[in-house]
Every structure is written in structure tokens, then in C-alpha cells.
Design a protein around this motif. Structure first.
Motif, PDB file in Angstrom:
ATOM      1  N   GLY A  13      -4.758  -5.142  -2.499  1.00  0.00           N
ATOM      2  CA  GLY A  13      -3.705  -4.284  -3.013  1.00  0.00           C
ATOM      3  C   GLY A  13      -2.832  -3.759  -1.894  1.00  0.00           C
ATOM      4  O   GLY A  13      -1.606  -3.801  -1.967  1.00  0.00           O
ATOM      5  N   THR A  14      -3.484  -3.289  -0.826  1.00  0.00           N
ATOM      6  CA  THR A  14      -2.732  -2.654   0.265  1.00  0.00           C
ATOM      7  C   THR A  14      -1.895  -3.651   1.061  1.00  0.00           C
ATOM      8  O   THR A  14      -0.791  -3.315   1.492  1.00  0.00           O
ATOM      9  CB  THR A  14      -3.694  -1.924   1.214  1.00  0.00           C
ATOM     10  N   TRP A  65      -1.818  -9.810  -8.367  1.00  0.00           N
ATOM     11  CA  TRP A  65      -3.143 -10.409  -8.190  1.00  0.00           C
ATOM     12  C   TRP A  65      -3.199 -11.802  -8.803  1.00  0.00           C
ATOM     13  O   TRP A  65      -3.875 -12.693  -8.270  1.00  0.00           O
ATOM     14  CB  TRP A  65      -4.204  -9.525  -8.823  1.00  0.00           C
ATOM     15  N   HIS A  89      -2.406   6.165  -2.068  1.00  0.00           N
ATOM     16  CA  HIS A  89      -3.079   5.745  -3.303  1.00  0.00           C
ATOM     17  C   HIS A  89      -2.221   4.770  -4.105  1.00  0.00           C
ATOM     18  O   HIS A  89      -2.743   3.964  -4.883  1.00  0.00           O
ATOM     19  CB  HIS A  89      -3.405   6.970  -4.166  1.00  0.00           C
ATOM     20  N   ARG A  90      -0.904   4.832  -3.913  1.00  0.00           N
ATOM     21  CA  ARG A  90      -0.009   3.935  -4.643  1.00  0.00           C
ATOM     22  C   ARG A  90      -0.299   2.463  -4.328  1.00  0.00           C
ATOM     23  O   ARG A  90      -0.159   1.589  -5.188  1.00  0.00           O
ATOM     24  CB  ARG A  90       1.444   4.251  -4.320  1.00  0.00           C
ATOM     25  N   LEU A  91      -0.687   2.181  -3.096  1.00  0.00           N
ATOM     26  CA  LEU A  91      -0.946   0.798  -2.688  1.00  0.00           C
ATOM     27  C   LEU A  91      -2.182   0.222  -3.363  1.00  0.00           C
ATOM     28  O   LEU A  91      -2.318  -0.999  -3.453  1.00  0.00           O
ATOM     29  CB  LEU A  91      -1.112   0.730  -1.167  1.00  0.00           C
ATOM     30  N   ASN A  92      -3.085   1.074  -3.816  1.00  0.00           N
ATOM     31  CA  ASN A  92      -4.286   0.613  -4.507  1.00  0.00           C
ATOM     32  C   ASN A  92      -4.154   0.667  -6.020  1.00  0.00           C
ATOM     33  O   ASN A  92      -4.784  -0.131  -6.728  1.00  0.00           O
ATOM     34  CB  ASN A  92      -5.498   1.447  -4.082  1.00  0.00           C
ATOM     35  N   LEU A  93      -3.349   1.597  -6.516  1.00  0.00           N
ATOM     36  CA  LEU A  93      -3.270   1.812  -7.957  1.00  0.00           C
ATOM     37  C   LEU A  93      -2.229   0.957  -8.666  1.00  0.00           C
ATOM     38  O   LEU A  93      -2.383   0.643  -9.846  1.00  0.00           O
ATOM     39  CB  LEU A  93      -2.969   3.292  -8.245  1.00  0.00           C
ATOM     40  N   PHE A 153     -10.501  -6.307  -3.902  1.00  0.00           N
ATOM     41  CA  PHE A 153      -9.531  -5.935  -4.927  1.00  0.00           C
ATOM     42  C   PHE A 153      -9.350  -4.433  -5.071  1.00  0.00           C
ATOM     43  O   PHE A 153      -8.418  -3.982  -5.736  1.00  0.00           O
ATOM     44  CB  PHE A 153      -9.918  -6.566  -6.269  1.00  0.00           C
ATOM     45  N   THR A 154     -10.217  -3.642  -4.461  1.00  0.00           N
ATOM     46  CA  THR A 154      -9.958  -2.201  -4.401  1.00  0.00           C
ATOM     47  C   THR A 154      -9.408  -1.809  -3.031  1.00  0.00           C
ATOM     48  O   THR A 154      -9.173  -0.631  -2.794  1.00  0.00           O
ATOM     49  CB  THR A 154     -11.250  -1.398  -4.672  1.00  0.00           C
ATOM     50  N   GLY A 155      -9.237  -2.807  -2.158  1.00  0.00           N
ATOM     51  CA  GLY A 155      -8.753  -2.538  -0.810  1.00  0.00           C
ATOM     52  C   GLY A 155      -7.617  -3.451  -0.423  1.00  0.00           C
ATOM     53  O   GLY A 155      -6.493  -3.332  -0.941  1.00  0.00           O
ATOM     54  N   PRO A 156      -7.856  -4.389   0.492  1.00  0.00           N
ATOM     55  CA  PRO A 156      -6.765  -5.162   1.104  1.00  0.00           C
ATOM     56  C   PRO A 156      -5.944  -6.028   0.160  1.00  0.00           C
ATOM     57  O   PRO A 156      -4.786  -6.302   0.448  1.00  0.00           O
ATOM     58  CB  PRO A 156      -7.490  -6.026   2.142  1.00  0.00           C
TER      59      PRO A 156
END
Length: 259
Positions: free
Chosen positions: A107-108, A134, A60-64, A102-105
Motif C-alpha cells: 500500500g505504502t 492491488w 494512515h492514508r497510504l495503508n487505508l 498488504f498491510t504495509g509496503p
């Protein structure tokens, strides 16, 4: 004597009310999480990107981490920089694509690359958070599009490639602003370059799938400020011609990247 431009609150209000849906949601999430960290300070530690704590149980850290910020000024400066870039991206590619990326790749991928570099190359454990990753991702994508029409800009006798502008900003930011992550910003910029060059366009669902979802759920009719894949503010396939002629098509099925 020329008068200085004056702040117009009505223009600001009109601009905010015109923001597309996903941009509103992401900006609202950034502000809401900053407010939440005031009484619940543990949220920063729980959601920040700390390389040594990233594992299969803490993905979850990679998205948050792009949504969390150290303090009010960190948050507000990132919101002011991110909003116009994110709005432009959503108007160009649509709400579903923006939400998925922006809720997936988006961030990850930069978060994962940063984690690997910190762990195995730099042998460090620098904690990062904030939407600036971003900002530089979107700046790099915009710079690549601008480079195609305006390859260079001049500073005195020197011609500088337009695509390098975000890298110059990354370096200036690292020198002028304390406690910023040069590596983190470079990871974000790198993903932006890959996106604009078309190397990671496979991350976006096929346009037929997006149209089916939109039609099945009637998203355009139900959700205010929703941007369909077929709406063309900046143009799904670039700006539409003003003269009569054939609408330009994407060279291959799926998402077109660039102008």
C-alpha cells in the motif's frame, strides 16, 4: 446444442469456505469499511489518498486507501477481481507474508510513488481510493511468471510480450471506465513487476523468522484457514515434482519469487 454453463451456488459457497485466512480478512475489511462509510461518510475523506494531505501525521492514508471505495459497484467489482488473485498469492507465499505485504509496503509503496508523482511531476491533487491498485499489482506479478514459460501471445500477425498484458488492461480500463486513475494503476503495476522480478523481496522477513513465529504461536494449529510458509498448495518453491527426485530449492535464502 451445447448448453450454457449454469451458476452453481454450492460451488460458490465451497469456494468461499476454502478461502485462506488473510484473503478473508482483507476482503471482509473492504466490505466492512464500505458499510461503515454509509453512516460515516467522513471515513472516505479521512482515509482516501489525497496527495496534498499526505504528511507524517496522515501516513494512515497510504495503508487505508486500497480498502476504501466510492460506492457499492466500485467495491463489488474490485472484490470480485481481487479475491482470486489474492487467494493465489496467499497460497503461494503464506498468510504471514501476505498480511505483512498488504498491510504495509504493497500500500505504502504504490501510494507513496503516486503521491510524489502527483505533487512534484503532475502538479495535481487527484484523490484516489480502491483495491484496483492491488488488482493490477497482482496481475503484473502473475504476468511476469507467465512470461517465463510463455513469453508471447499472438493477435493476428503480431506477437505481444506476455508481461505487457496488465499494461494493456490499465490502458483499456482508463479509456472504458470513467473516473479511474491511470497513474495510480500504473504505480500498482510497477510494484507488481518489481516484486515478481525479485527486486523488493527484501521486504519479506526471512523464512527462519517466519517459521519461528509460526511455531512459537502455533498459528497453524490455532487459526483456521491459515497458510504456513511450509505448506505447498502452489508450492513455496514452485509446484512439487510428481516423479521421485530432489525438491527444488530456492537459489538463495529467503523468499523465492516466480514459478
Amino acid at each position: 446444442m451445447a448448453s450454457l454453463p449454469q451458476f452453481n451456488p454450492l460451488r460458490l459457497r465451497s469456494y468461499i469456505f476454502r478461502l485462506p485466512l488473510c484473503t478473508r480478512v482483507l476482503i471482509a475489511a473492504i466490505v466492512a469499511l464500505w458499510v461503515a462509510t454509509i453512516p460515516f461518510s467522513w471515513l472516505k475523506e479521512w482515509g482516501s489518498l489525497e496527495p496534498d494531505k499526505v504528511n507524517f501525521g496522515t501516513m494512515h492514508r497510504l495503508n487505508l486507501f486500497p480498502l476504501l471505495h466510492l460506492n457499492f459497484f466500485h467495491m463489488i467489482f474490485n472484490v470480485l477481481a481481487l479475491t482470486p488473485l489474492l487467494e493465489r498469492f496467499e497460497h503461494e507465499f503464506g498468510t504471514l507474508v501476505t498480511l505483512a505485504l498488504f498491510t504495509g509496503p504493497f500500500g505504502t509503496l504504490p501510494g507513496g510513488i503516486y503521491t510524489l508523482l502527483e505533487k512534484f511531476v503532475l502538479r495535481s491533487n487527484t484523490v484516489v481510493m480502491g483495491a484496483s491498485i492491488w488488482v493490477f499489482l497482482l496481475l503484473s506479478a502473475e504476468a511476469m511468471k507467465t512470461h517465463k514459460t510463455n513469453p508471447n501471445f499472438s493477435i493476428g500477425p503480431y506477437k505481444i510480450p506476455t508481461w505487457t498484458t496488465p499494461l494493456i488492461l490499465v490502458l483499456l480500463t482508463s479509456f472504458l471506465v470513467p473516473n479511474v486513475s491511470l497513474i495510480g494503476h500504473l504505480c500498482g503495476a510497477g510494484i507488481g513487476y518489481l516484486w515478481a522480478s525479485g527486486y523488493i523481496k527484501f521486504l519479506v522477513p526471512h523464512e527462519k523468522i517466519l517459521r519461528w513465529i509460526e511455531g512459537k504461536l502455533n498459528l497453524l494449529g490455532r487459526l483456521p484457514h491459515y497458510v504456513s510458509v511450509d505448506q505447498k498448495t502452489y508450492g513455496r518453491y514452485g509446484v512439487l515434482p510428481t516423479t521421485m527426485g530432489t525438491i527444488p530449492r530456492s537459489p538463495e535464502p529467503g523468499q523465492r519469487l516466480g514459478p
